[in-house]
Design a protein around this motif. Structure first.
Motif, PDB file in Angstrom:
ATOM      1  N   ASP A 181       0.829  -1.206   0.000  1.00 24.46           N
ATOM      2  CA  ASP A 181       0.000   0.000   0.000  1.00 24.46           C
ATOM      3  C   ASP A 181       0.868   1.261   0.000  1.00 24.46           C
ATOM      4  O   ASP A 181       0.635   2.185  -0.777  1.00 24.46           O
ATOM      5  CB  ASP A 181      -0.923  -0.032   1.218  1.00 24.46           C
ATOM      6  CG  ASP A 181      -2.253   0.660   0.990  1.00 24.46           C
ATOM      7  OD1 ASP A 181      -2.525   1.122  -0.136  1.00 24.46           O
ATOM      8  OD2 ASP A 181      -3.036   0.738   1.963  1.00 24.46           O
ATOM      9  N   VAL A 182       1.866   1.292   0.864  1.00 22.08           N
ATOM     10  CA  VAL A 182       2.729   2.476   0.950  1.00 22.08           C
ATOM     11  C   VAL A 182       3.545   2.652  -0.335  1.00 22.08           C
ATOM     12  O   VAL A 182       3.650   3.756  -0.862  1.00 22.08           O
ATOM     13  CB  VAL A 182       3.649   2.408   2.193  1.00 22.08           C
ATOM     14  CG1 VAL A 182       4.681   3.533   2.185  1.00 22.08           C
ATOM     15  CG2 VAL A 182       2.816   2.472   3.472  1.00 22.08           C
ATOM     16  N   VAL A 183       4.093   1.564  -0.858  1.00 24.07           N
ATOM     17  CA  VAL A 183       4.892   1.672  -2.083  1.00 24.07           C
ATOM     18  C   VAL A 183       4.014   2.110  -3.254  1.00 24.07           C
ATOM     19  O   VAL A 183       4.398   3.005  -4.017  1.00 24.07           O
ATOM     20  CB  VAL A 183       5.604   0.337  -2.409  1.00 24.07           C
ATOM     21  CG1 VAL A 183       6.252   0.380  -3.793  1.00 24.07           C
ATOM     22  CG2 VAL A 183       6.649   0.010  -1.344  1.00 24.07           C
ATOM     23  N   ARG A 184       2.870   1.514  -3.393  1.00 27.04           N
ATOM     24  CA  ARG A 184       2.028   1.777  -4.569  1.00 27.04           C
ATOM     25  C   ARG A 184       1.189   3.042  -4.458  1.00 27.04           C
ATOM     26  O   ARG A 184       0.886   3.679  -5.465  1.00 27.04           O
ATOM     27  CB  ARG A 184       1.114   0.583  -4.820  1.00 27.04           C
ATOM     28  CG  ARG A 184       1.881  -0.642  -5.282  1.00 27.04           C
ATOM     29  CD  ARG A 184       0.963  -1.799  -5.582  1.00 27.04           C
ATOM     30  NE  ARG A 184       1.706  -2.864  -6.254  1.00 27.04           N
ATOM     31  CZ  ARG A 184       1.509  -4.140  -6.043  1.00 27.04           C
ATOM     32  NH1 ARG A 184       0.588  -4.544  -5.187  1.00 27.04           N
ATOM     33  NH2 ARG A 184       2.216  -5.031  -6.698  1.00 27.04           N
ATOM     34  N   ASN A 185       0.797   3.400  -3.236  1.00 19.26           N
ATOM     35  CA  ASN A 185      -0.169   4.493  -3.063  1.00 19.26           C
ATOM     36  C   ASN A 185       0.341   5.652  -2.218  1.00 19.26           C
ATOM     37  O   ASN A 185      -0.437   6.539  -1.897  1.00 19.26           O
ATOM     38  CB  ASN A 185      -1.457   3.939  -2.438  1.00 19.26           C
ATOM     39  CG  ASN A 185      -2.038   2.830  -3.274  1.00 19.26           C
ATOM     40  OD1 ASN A 185      -2.129   2.945  -4.488  1.00 19.26           O
ATOM     41  ND2 ASN A 185      -2.400   1.725  -2.630  1.00 19.26           N
ATOM     42  N   VAL A 186       1.579   5.607  -1.809  1.00 14.46           N
ATOM     43  CA  VAL A 186       2.226   6.617  -0.969  1.00 14.46           C
ATOM     44  C   VAL A 186       1.726   6.553   0.468  1.00 14.46           C
ATOM     45  O   VAL A 186       2.515   6.539   1.402  1.00 14.46           O
ATOM     46  CB  VAL A 186       2.079   8.053  -1.524  1.00 14.46           C
ATOM     47  CG1 VAL A 186       2.747   9.067  -0.621  1.00 14.46           C
ATOM     48  CG2 VAL A 186       2.620   8.147  -2.949  1.00 14.46           C
ATOM     49  N   LYS A 187       0.454   6.487   0.663  1.00 15.65           N
ATOM     50  CA  LYS A 187      -0.166   6.497   1.988  1.00 15.65           C
ATOM     51  C   LYS A 187      -0.888   5.179   2.218  1.00 15.65           C
ATOM     52  O   LYS A 187      -1.669   4.736   1.371  1.00 15.65           O
ATOM     53  CB  LYS A 187      -1.163   7.656   2.042  1.00 15.65           C
ATOM     54  CG  LYS A 187      -1.985   7.739   3.282  1.00 15.65           C
ATOM     55  CD  LYS A 187      -2.991   8.871   3.143  1.00 15.65           C
ATOM     56  CE  LYS A 187      -3.931   8.899   4.331  1.00 15.65           C
ATOM     57  NZ  LYS A 187      -4.938   9.972   4.174  1.00 15.65           N
ATOM     58  N   ALA A 188      -0.640   4.570   3.358  1.00 18.57           N
ATOM     59  CA  ALA A 188      -1.371   3.359   3.704  1.00 18.57           C
ATOM     60  C   ALA A 188      -2.840   3.698   3.919  1.00 18.57           C
ATOM     61  O   ALA A 188      -3.172   4.727   4.517  1.00 18.57           O
ATOM     62  CB  ALA A 188      -0.786   2.731   4.969  1.00 18.57           C
TER      63      ALA A 188
END
Length: 182
Positions: free
Chosen positions: A121-128
Motif C-alpha cells: 500500500d505504501v509503495v504503490r499508493n504513498v499512503k497506507a
C-alpha cells in the motif's frame, strides 16, 4: 554498468577516509554513495538505526524490505536482503513466496501478511489506507508502526538510488539473477 562513476575510495582523505574504512569491504553501494560524504554518512546512520536499533521484529522488517525491492525491481536490494533476511530468520519458503509475488501465501502468518499488505500500500499508493494501517496497529506498537513506515520509505529511496545510479551487483548476484524472477 554504473550510470554515475564510483568514488575512488583510495583518494578519500580525513574523516571521509576514516568513515569509509569502517565500511570495509567496500560494497558497490558504498562506493557510489561515497561521492557524497554527507550523503554516505546520513545513509549509513539511518540504515544502521533501522537494521540494528529498532523494536520492529527483524523478520517483519526483512519481509518488508524484500517486498519493497521486488516492487521496485531492484535486483541489488533484493539480493542483499534475501541474505540478510535469512540471517534474521526468514525461511526459504517465505523468500520463495516473495519471489512468486504471493504475499497471501499460506507460508506467511497473519501478521506477516498484514505487514506485506501495508508495504504494498505504501509503495504503490504513498499512503497506507486506513484498513492496512489498522491491521498493523492491531499487533505493532506505535513505535514499531513508525519504524515499519520508515523502513518502507528508506528502502524505497535505496532502490531508487541503486537503479538511478546503476550500482552493479556484488559477487554471486549474476548467478542469483538467473532464478530471482525480477
Amino acid at each position: 554498468m554504473p550510470r554515475v562513476p564510483y568514488f575512488d575510495v583510495e583518494k578519500a582523505g580525513g574523516k571521509h577516509a576514516e568513515f569509509l574504512d569502517k565500511l570495509r569491504p567496500h560494497l558497490n553501494i558504498y562506493r557510489m554513495l561515497a561521492n557524497s560524504e554527507a550523503g554516505l554518512k546520513g545513509f549509513v546512520r539511518m540504515g544502521n538505526a533501522l537494521l540494528y536499533r529498532c523494536e520492529l521484529d527483524p523478520v517483519l522488517r526483512e519481509l518488508a524490505i524484500v517486498r519493497v525491492g521486488r516492487l521496485s525491481r531492484a535486483a541489488y536490494e533484493v539480493f542483499q536482503h534475501e541474505r540478510i533476511g535469512r540471517e534474521a530468520g526468514v525461511s526459504e519458503e517465505k523468500i520463495a513466496a516473495l519471489r512468486e509475488a504471493t504475499i497471501e501465501a499460506a507460508v506467511f502468518s497473519d501478521h506477516e501478511k498484514a505487514v506485506l499488505r501495508f508495504t504494498d500500500d505504501v509503495v504503490r499508493n504513498v499512503k497506507a489506507s486506513d484498513k492496512t494501517l489498522k491491521a498493523v496497529q492491531a499487533f505493532l506498537s506505535p513505535g514499531a508502526v513508525v519504524e515499519l513506515t520508515l523502513t518502507v520509505g528508506y528502502y524505497m529511496m535505496v532502490c531508487r538510488f541503486l537503479e538511478t545510479t546503476g550500482v552493479e551487483g556484488e559477487e554471486g548476484q549474476a548467478e542469483w539473477l538467473k532464478t530471482a524472477k525480477l
